[in-house]
Motif scaffolding. Structure first.
Motif, PDB file in Angstrom:
ATOM      1  N   LYS A 170     -15.623  32.723  11.050  1.00  0.00           N
ATOM      2  CA  LYS A 170     -16.941  32.760  11.699  1.00  0.00           C
ATOM      3  C   LYS A 170     -16.900  32.178  13.110  1.00  0.00           C
ATOM      4  O   LYS A 170     -17.925  32.171  13.799  1.00  0.00           O
ATOM      5  N   PHE A 171     -15.756  31.623  13.523  1.00  0.00           N
ATOM      6  CA  PHE A 171     -15.713  30.826  14.751  1.00  0.00           C
ATOM      7  C   PHE A 171     -14.596  31.290  15.680  1.00  0.00           C
ATOM      8  O   PHE A 171     -13.712  32.032  15.278  1.00  0.00           O
ATOM      9  N   GLY A 172     -14.612  30.750  16.908  1.00  0.00           N
ATOM     10  CA  GLY A 172     -13.405  30.716  17.718  1.00  0.00           C
ATOM     11  C   GLY A 172     -12.615  29.515  17.240  1.00  0.00           C
ATOM     12  O   GLY A 172     -13.179  28.455  16.999  1.00  0.00           O
ATOM     13  N   VAL A 173     -11.307  29.692  17.075  1.00  0.00           N
ATOM     14  CA  VAL A 173     -10.480  28.616  16.517  1.00  0.00           C
ATOM     15  C   VAL A 173      -9.361  28.280  17.504  1.00  0.00           C
ATOM     16  O   VAL A 173      -8.775  29.178  18.120  1.00  0.00           O
ATOM     17  N   ILE A 174      -9.069  26.985  17.668  1.00  0.00           N
ATOM     18  CA  ILE A 174      -8.092  26.578  18.677  1.00  0.00           C
ATOM     19  C   ILE A 174      -6.790  26.064  18.059  1.00  0.00           C
ATOM     20  O   ILE A 174      -6.740  25.635  16.916  1.00  0.00           O
ATOM     21  N   ALA A 175      -5.749  26.102  18.894  1.00  0.00           N
ATOM     22  CA  ALA A 175      -4.549  25.297  18.655  1.00  0.00           C
ATOM     23  C   ALA A 175      -4.398  24.431  19.883  1.00  0.00           C
ATOM     24  O   ALA A 175      -4.752  24.862  20.992  1.00  0.00           O
ATOM     25  N   GLY A 176      -3.903  23.205  19.707  1.00  0.00           N
ATOM     26  CA  GLY A 176      -3.794  22.362  20.894  1.00  0.00           C
ATOM     27  C   GLY A 176      -2.871  21.190  20.695  1.00  0.00           C
ATOM     28  O   GLY A 176      -2.471  20.861  19.574  1.00  0.00           O
ATOM     29  N   ASP A 177      -2.486  20.590  21.833  1.00  0.00           N
ATOM     30  CA  ASP A 177      -1.695  19.352  21.817  1.00  0.00           C
ATOM     31  C   ASP A 177      -2.657  18.184  21.831  1.00  0.00           C
ATOM     32  O   ASP A 177      -3.559  18.132  22.685  1.00  0.00           O
ATOM     33  N   LYS A 178      -2.434  17.253  20.903  1.00  0.00           N
ATOM     34  CA  LYS A 178      -3.333  16.111  20.826  1.00  0.00           C
ATOM     35  C   LYS A 178      -3.088  15.187  22.021  1.00  0.00           C
ATOM     36  O   LYS A 178      -1.963  14.758  22.254  1.00  0.00           O
ATOM     37  N   ILE A 179      -4.147  14.901  22.783  1.00  0.00           N
ATOM     38  CA  ILE A 179      -4.038  14.009  23.945  1.00  0.00           C
ATOM     39  C   ILE A 179      -4.340  12.579  23.498  1.00  0.00           C
ATOM     40  O   ILE A 179      -3.689  11.642  23.917  1.00  0.00           O
ATOM     41  N   LYS A 180      -5.389  12.440  22.715  1.00  0.00           N
ATOM     42  CA  LYS A 180      -5.725  11.152  22.126  1.00  0.00           C
ATOM     43  C   LYS A 180      -6.659  11.445  20.954  1.00  0.00           C
ATOM     44  O   LYS A 180      -6.925  12.618  20.661  1.00  0.00           O
ATOM     45  N   ASP A 181      -7.180  10.403  20.326  1.00  0.00           N
ATOM     46  CA  ASP A 181      -8.081  10.614  19.193  1.00  0.00           C
ATOM     47  C   ASP A 181      -9.186  11.588  19.576  1.00  0.00           C
ATOM     48  O   ASP A 181      -9.856  11.391  20.608  1.00  0.00           O
ATOM     49  N   ASN A 182      -9.388  12.619  18.783  1.00  0.00           N
ATOM     50  CA  ASN A 182     -10.499  13.567  18.973  1.00  0.00           C
ATOM     51  C   ASN A 182     -10.395  14.453  20.204  1.00  0.00           C
ATOM     52  O   ASN A 182     -11.360  15.117  20.558  1.00  0.00           O
ATOM     53  N   LEU A 183      -9.260  14.445  20.908  1.00  0.00           N
ATOM     54  CA  LEU A 183      -9.145  15.263  22.120  1.00  0.00           C
ATOM     55  C   LEU A 183      -7.825  16.035  22.142  1.00  0.00           C
ATOM     56  O   LEU A 183      -6.758  15.462  21.948  1.00  0.00           O
ATOM     57  N   TYR A 184      -7.942  17.348  22.383  1.00  0.00           N
ATOM     58  CA  TYR A 184      -6.769  18.219  22.395  1.00  0.00           C
ATOM     59  C   TYR A 184      -6.737  19.008  23.687  1.00  0.00           C
ATOM     60  O   TYR A 184      -7.780  19.386  24.213  1.00  0.00           O
ATOM     61  N   GLN A 185      -5.528  19.288  24.191  1.00  0.00           N
ATOM     62  CA  GLN A 185      -5.400  20.274  25.277  1.00  0.00           C
ATOM     63  C   GLN A 185      -5.064  21.603  24.619  1.00  0.00           C
ATOM     64  O   GLN A 185      -4.081  21.715  23.860  1.00  0.00           O
ATOM     65  N   ILE A 186      -5.882  22.604  24.922  1.00  0.00           N
ATOM     66  CA  ILE A 186      -5.775  23.876  24.193  1.00  0.00           C
ATOM     67  C   ILE A 186      -4.524  24.652  24.608  1.00  0.00           C
ATOM     68  O   ILE A 186      -4.253  24.815  25.798  1.00  0.00           O
ATOM     69  N   THR A 187      -3.799  25.131  23.602  1.00  0.00           N
ATOM     70  CA  THR A 187      -2.641  25.990  23.867  1.00  0.00           C
ATOM     71  C   THR A 187      -2.908  27.428  23.398  1.00  0.00           C
ATOM     72  O   THR A 187      -2.285  28.364  23.851  1.00  0.00           O
ATOM     73  N   ASP A 188      -3.835  27.573  22.469  1.00  0.00           N
ATOM     74  CA  ASP A 188      -4.150  28.924  21.980  1.00  0.00           C
ATOM     75  C   ASP A 188      -5.559  28.912  21.406  1.00  0.00           C
ATOM     76  O   ASP A 188      -6.058  27.863  20.984  1.00  0.00           O
TER      77      ASP A 188
END
Ligand code: UTP
Length: 276
Positions: A170-188
């Motif tokens: 139902k959503f857009g879904v991300i993959a990412g590198d964790k930068i810190k708690d609760n924060l990701y840099q999106i890779t896909d």
């Protein structure tokens, strides 16, 4: 530094037919306040008081809601009923409102592109008001949390939440590198993936901060899933060329575009916020 917020409100709201045949989905009330007003209050609380709406045919009730209603207001002036207008009067005093139209509903990406003439060449917030986001009393709203992060990272940010595996489609879904708690840099990121395709269970919800280069990308974005211009596709492009963050927000979100979420939100607001 960031003072504008865009509200795409042109969609058909088909999941709420027949209620939404002649009434905008965004005007459905959670107890006694329309969904769109909750979103605008969150935006103003985050300091984004220049509010732009991308509306469509049949959505005039939204612009009327953020305008005076002279007859009604003079009828109840000086009576005890006037207090019911307090919250919308506060919003109208603090916000500046502008409107443009999406002529054919070609998806959220297209709606946001239509907002270019209102947002100009500045970073801006986006609120999908059918996602109702609530935080505990005394805590910052979701958009305010994201504005803080923007000041630090200066790139587009999407709000995400963990969803059960069987909900990812139902959503857009991300993959990412964790930068810190609760924060990701999106890779896909993939719009409405199947369980097999989904790169994670981190789903994008209806709060964004976007940098204005998103408009150039959207202009070149071809229709994607369901033949619609998808903001997810444009954000992936932005992520590949620079940086897009995903933030797991503090608070709770209700999907008020679905009947179940709408009923949950109504019960929650009635039991926890109304009359408090
Ligand atoms: P939704 O997909 O949840 O809204 O879009 P919808 O299409 O109105 O709902 P259903 O699926 O038919 O029930 C999220 C937000 O984006 C806006 C909608 O108004 C909603 O606030 N939107 C969507 C647009 O402004 N234009 C579009 O072309 C699509």
């Amino acid at each position: 530094m960031i003072k504008k917020c865009l509200f795409p409100v042109a969609g058909y709201g088909t999941r709420f037919l027949p209620a939404t045949k002649s009434m905008p989905k965004e005007m459905l009330p959670i107890v006694n306040k329309p969904l769109v007003q909750y979103g605008v209050e969150e935006s103003i609380d985050a300091g984004l008081s220049e509010v732009g709406f991308v509306t469509g045919r049949g959505k005039r009730a939204i612009s009327d809601h953020f305008d005076l209603n002279y007859e009604l207001e003079s009828e109840i002036a000086g009576t005890s009923k006037e207090e019911y207008l307090t919250s919308i009067r506060d919003v109208m005093n603090q916000g500046q409102f502008s409107f443009t139209r999406q002529t054919s509903m070609k998806g959220l990406g297209d709606a946001i592109l239509n907002g270019k003439r209102l947002m100009g060449d500045e970073p801006f917030g986006v609120v999908l008001s059918d996602d109702l986001c609530l935080t505990e009393a005394g805590e910052e709203g979701v958009l305010a949390q994201m504005v803080k992060l923007f000041k630090q990272f200066r790139c587009s940010i999407v709000a995400i939440q963990e969803v059960p595996e069987d909900q990812v489609s139902k959503f857009g879904v991300i993959a990412g590198d964790k930068i810190k708690d609760n924060l990701y840099q999106i890779t896909d990121m993939i719009e409405k993936p199947s369980i097999e395709e989904a790169p994670s269970n981190l789903a994008i919800i209806g709060r964004y901060i976007l940098t204005p280069d998103i408009f150039d990308i959207l202009e070149k974005t071809a229709p994607g899933k369901n033949g619609e211009i998808q903001i997810t596709d444009a954000l992936l492009e932005q992520a590949k060329n620079g940086c897009v963050m995903a933030y797991k927000f503090k608070g709770r979100r209700f999907d008020c575009g679905s009947v179940d979420g709408f009923v949950d939100a109504t019960n929650y607001v009635f039991n926890h916020l109304y009359n408090q």
